[in-house]
Design a protein around this motif. Sequence first.
Motif, PDB file in Angstrom:
ATOM      1  N   LEU A   1      -2.512   4.018  -8.675  1.00  0.00           N
ATOM      2  CA  LEU A   1      -3.156   3.848  -7.376  1.00  0.00           C
ATOM      3  C   LEU A   1      -3.083   2.385  -6.991  1.00  0.00           C
ATOM      4  O   LEU A   1      -3.291   1.504  -7.823  1.00  0.00           O
ATOM      5  N   ILE A   2      -2.777   2.145  -5.714  1.00  0.00           N
ATOM      6  CA  ILE A   2      -2.810   0.788  -5.179  1.00  0.00           C
ATOM      7  C   ILE A   2      -3.958   0.774  -4.182  1.00  0.00           C
ATOM      8  O   ILE A   2      -4.095   1.701  -3.387  1.00  0.00           O
ATOM      9  N   ILE A   3      -4.798  -0.267  -4.207  1.00  0.00           N
ATOM     10  CA  ILE A   3      -5.842  -0.372  -3.178  1.00  0.00           C
ATOM     11  C   ILE A   3      -5.557  -1.613  -2.344  1.00  0.00           C
ATOM     12  O   ILE A   3      -5.620  -2.733  -2.829  1.00  0.00           O
ATOM     13  N   SER A   4      -5.199  -1.358  -1.084  1.00  0.00           N
ATOM     14  CA  SER A   4      -4.860  -2.442  -0.154  1.00  0.00           C
ATOM     15  C   SER A   4      -5.915  -2.490   0.940  1.00  0.00           C
ATOM     16  O   SER A   4      -6.056  -1.524   1.691  1.00  0.00           O
TER      17      SER A   4
ATOM     18  N   ALA B   1      10.587   2.389  -6.832  1.00  0.00           N
ATOM     19  CA  ALA B   1       9.282   2.245  -7.488  1.00  0.00           C
ATOM     20  C   ALA B   1       8.400   1.407  -6.576  1.00  0.00           C
ATOM     21  O   ALA B   1       8.844   0.408  -6.017  1.00  0.00           O
ATOM     22  N   VAL B   2       7.155   1.858  -6.430  1.00  0.00           N
ATOM     23  CA  VAL B   2       6.229   1.154  -5.545  1.00  0.00           C
ATOM     24  C   VAL B   2       5.026   0.708  -6.376  1.00  0.00           C
ATOM     25  O   VAL B   2       4.457   1.504  -7.131  1.00  0.00           O
ATOM     26  N   VAL B   3       4.698  -0.566  -6.273  1.00  0.00           N
ATOM     27  CA  VAL B   3       3.577  -1.112  -7.042  1.00  0.00           C
ATOM     28  C   VAL B   3       2.714  -1.981  -6.136  1.00  0.00           C
ATOM     29  O   VAL B   3       3.126  -2.352  -5.039  1.00  0.00           O
ATOM     30  N   GLY B   4       1.528  -2.335  -6.633  1.00  0.00           N
ATOM     31  CA  GLY B   4       0.657  -3.253  -5.896  1.00  0.00           C
ATOM     32  C   GLY B   4       0.759  -4.633  -6.511  1.00  0.00           C
ATOM     33  O   GLY B   4       0.569  -4.787  -7.711  1.00  0.00           O
ATOM     34  N   MET B   5       1.098  -5.638  -5.693  1.00  0.00           N
ATOM     35  CA  MET B   5       1.126  -7.005  -6.201  1.00  0.00           C
ATOM     36  C   MET B   5      -0.176  -7.684  -5.782  1.00  0.00           C
ATOM     37  O   MET B   5      -0.641  -7.484  -4.654  1.00  0.00           O
ATOM     38  N   PRO B   6      -0.756  -8.501  -6.694  1.00  0.00           N
ATOM     39  CA  PRO B   6      -2.051  -9.116  -6.388  1.00  0.00           C
ATOM     40  C   PRO B   6      -2.007  -9.967  -5.124  1.00  0.00           C
ATOM     41  O   PRO B   6      -1.024 -10.647  -4.869  1.00  0.00           O
TER      42      PRO B   6
ATOM     43  N   GLY C   1      -6.280  -7.737  -1.829  1.00  0.00           N
ATOM     44  CA  GLY C   1      -6.506  -7.169  -3.157  1.00  0.00           C
ATOM     45  C   GLY C   1      -5.162  -6.874  -3.795  1.00  0.00           C
ATOM     46  O   GLY C   1      -4.751  -7.501  -4.765  1.00  0.00           O
ATOM     47  N   GLU C   2      -4.440  -5.920  -3.210  1.00  0.00           N
ATOM     48  CA  GLU C   2      -3.078  -5.628  -3.643  1.00  0.00           C
ATOM     49  C   GLU C   2      -2.214  -5.408  -2.410  1.00  0.00           C
ATOM     50  O   GLU C   2      -2.703  -4.905  -1.399  1.00  0.00           O
ATOM     51  N   VAL C   3      -0.937  -5.806  -2.514  1.00  0.00           N
ATOM     52  CA  VAL C   3       0.000  -5.598  -1.410  1.00  0.00           C
ATOM     53  C   VAL C   3       1.050  -4.590  -1.853  1.00  0.00           C
ATOM     54  O   VAL C   3       1.621  -4.707  -2.954  1.00  0.00           O
ATOM     55  N   VAL C   4       1.280  -3.587  -1.014  1.00  0.00           N
ATOM     56  CA  VAL C   4       2.236  -2.536  -1.357  1.00  0.00           C
ATOM     57  C   VAL C   4       3.647  -3.148  -1.406  1.00  0.00           C
ATOM     58  O   VAL C   4       4.124  -3.725  -0.431  1.00  0.00           O
ATOM     59  N   THR C   5       4.284  -3.033  -2.569  1.00  0.00           N
ATOM     60  CA  THR C   5       5.568  -3.689  -2.816  1.00  0.00           C
ATOM     61  C   THR C   5       6.568  -2.648  -3.311  1.00  0.00           C
ATOM     62  O   THR C   5       6.257  -1.888  -4.234  1.00  0.00           O
TER      63      THR C   5
ATOM     64  N   PRO D   1       0.239   2.849   8.919  1.00  0.00           N
ATOM     65  CA  PRO D   1       0.597   1.438   8.715  1.00  0.00           C
ATOM     66  C   PRO D   1       0.123   0.840   7.381  1.00  0.00           C
ATOM     67  O   PRO D   1       0.856   0.076   6.770  1.00  0.00           O
ATOM     68  N   TYR D   2      -1.081   1.215   6.917  1.00  0.00           N
ATOM     69  CA  TYR D   2      -1.579   0.562   5.690  1.00  0.00           C
ATOM     70  C   TYR D   2      -0.785   0.947   4.445  1.00  0.00           C
ATOM     71  O   TYR D   2      -0.861   0.266   3.429  1.00  0.00           O
ATOM     72  N   LYS D   3      -0.006   2.050   4.509  1.00  0.00           N
ATOM     73  CA  LYS D   3       0.763   2.471   3.334  1.00  0.00           C
ATOM     74  C   LYS D   3       2.154   1.829   3.293  1.00  0.00           C
ATOM     75  O   LYS D   3       2.869   1.954   2.306  1.00  0.00           O
ATOM     76  N   ARG D   4       2.564   1.200   4.406  1.00  0.00           N
ATOM     77  CA  ARG D   4       3.944   0.704   4.494  1.00  0.00           C
ATOM     78  C   ARG D   4       4.178  -0.482   3.560  1.00  0.00           C
ATOM     79  O   ARG D   4       3.383  -1.427   3.580  1.00  0.00           O
TER      80      ARG D   4
END
Length: 506
Positions: A411-414, A438-443, A448-452, A476-479
């Motif tokens: 889970l990514i929380i942006s 692969a999609v990850v959250g970068m700090p 908090g996290e940016v969808v990468t 938009p927030y998932k892009r």
Amino acid sequence: MAGHDGSMAEPAHWSRHLPPETEPASVDLLARVSLPAAWAANWRAAPDRPVLRDVDGTWVGGGELLERTEAVAGRLSHAGARPGDRIVVSGAPSVSLVVAHAAALRMGLVVVPVNAAYSEREIEAIVTDSRPTAAVVDRPEMQGWMRTLGVEMVSGIEVELPDGPVPTLDTVASDDPALLPYTSGTTGRPKGALLSHGNLLASAEALLITWRWTSEDRLILALPLFHIHGLGVGVHGTLLAGASAILQGRFDVESVLDVAGSGEATMFFGVPTMYARLAEADGAGRLGNLRLCVSGSAPLSPEMHRRIEERCGQRILERYGMTETVMLVSNPYDGERRAGAVGFPFPGVELRLAAENAEIEVRGPNVFSGYFERPDATAESFTDDGWFRTGDIGAVDDDGYVSIVGRAKELIISGGYNVYPREIEDLLRAQPGVVDAAVVGMPSEEWGEVVTAYLEGSADLDADSAVAAASTELAPYKRPRVVHRVDALPRNAMGKVVRGDLRPPD
Ligand code: MCA
Ligand code: AMP
């Protein structure tokens, strides 16, 4: 049963058991049976009392809310909606949206709250699964999608349907279904978390107790009203306490600080991204006027906790919750609000940590009974002895404060919004030239996290175009905001992508 110190012998499958802050026997969280019945009683008792300030600045009182919810229920009933039917409610924050929600609950409909920015694909998944009878939606484009998908009754947010006799209201039982919010989940296919009236009521009562929420309180409400945070905490708590709220159409730093500075409000609830922006604003100290500021939906770093105290003169109270469980754990109102910790279980909530990985497991009257028509997903999410697995990894310190130290789920929380990598990866893999994704959250300090996104493909793959094409299918927030093309994704011996090894190419 173990005490707060967890000192007695414990079964092997869990390591620490925290009872609710208030023993269940000492408080009946279900005494008022349902939220809509309690709200209507509050409105009847004080019809002239202001309850909600609309986005245009006009105040609406209890008497008007009674009348408007009755009128809307009459129209929905006349159009054929019956108790137990599902109704999509989707729109920007407004009194009309709250009226539609409350009217539906008063007549026993099950509300499916939907993000007003969803794409047609996202809407289709929810409508196909939940099969609503009615949809009250502010966005004309989305109304069209609802009609195409076969929803019988579709209206704007004012429920512009012919008037009809008011049906029976406020007779739902605690066990009756009330809310069906969707969560994308790790499989990529959204599932509806079916919450009963009792679940919603128990959690809202617990908030009132823990946060000393009274009819004197006035909340600045700048959260979207299609998630538990804005709806299940902000709106439900306000109406149950007989309190009032100032609805802000969207989050705007200056508007929040203006209201806080004017002295007309007592509370603000937000996600860490909101606090990060508030702390940087001129006149951030105006937040210090409020009685209580609560943060949740994503981790608030200890640094941010301290920064807000320094800049705003406000010691944030952090709490932890989930769509499936409403609110779970809160820092104390009177005791120490500990930075980096989420606190103690709310009244009614029991919490334990699984011995093998310290996953937080919970039970209580607030915990949902399962995912809508998904017995397999439901069975997986509960232990054999009936505790809900949150997918969050926890720790409990010597004083009994719970902290979230990791996640067992992908889970990514942006900005407080949940993004499940699987959904985005599936869309990216479908783009021409993409071999794998692969999609990850970068700090990120702000989000908090940016969808990468990492796209595997040959050197001529235009990764940005592939992401742009997939993004048309996503809110938009998932892009993905950051995109990398790589020759090969890092994989383990089984061929599975090792997310922790993903690094931007040189
Ligand atoms: C907006 N954008 C985002 C996000 N929000 N991108 C990534 N993550 C986000 N969260 C995009 C916009 O589409 C826009 O894209 C760009 O970022 C800048 O927009 P901006 O105007 O700065 O954003 P904003 O409108 O101010 O929104 C930021 C926000 C919002 C106010 C923090 O994201 C928000 O309201 N978050 C709260 C969500 C929430 O209620 N979560 C609770 C769910 P572009 O530039 O491309 O147009 S969790 C829950 O309910 C559980 C139970 C719990 O514990 O609470
Ligand atoms: P949702 O599925 O949208 O209800 O989001 C619930 C998830 O948000 C939880 O399982 C946690 O991972 C996360 N969450 C909520 N509040 C907090 C918090 N205070 N600290 C860390 N994570 C949180």
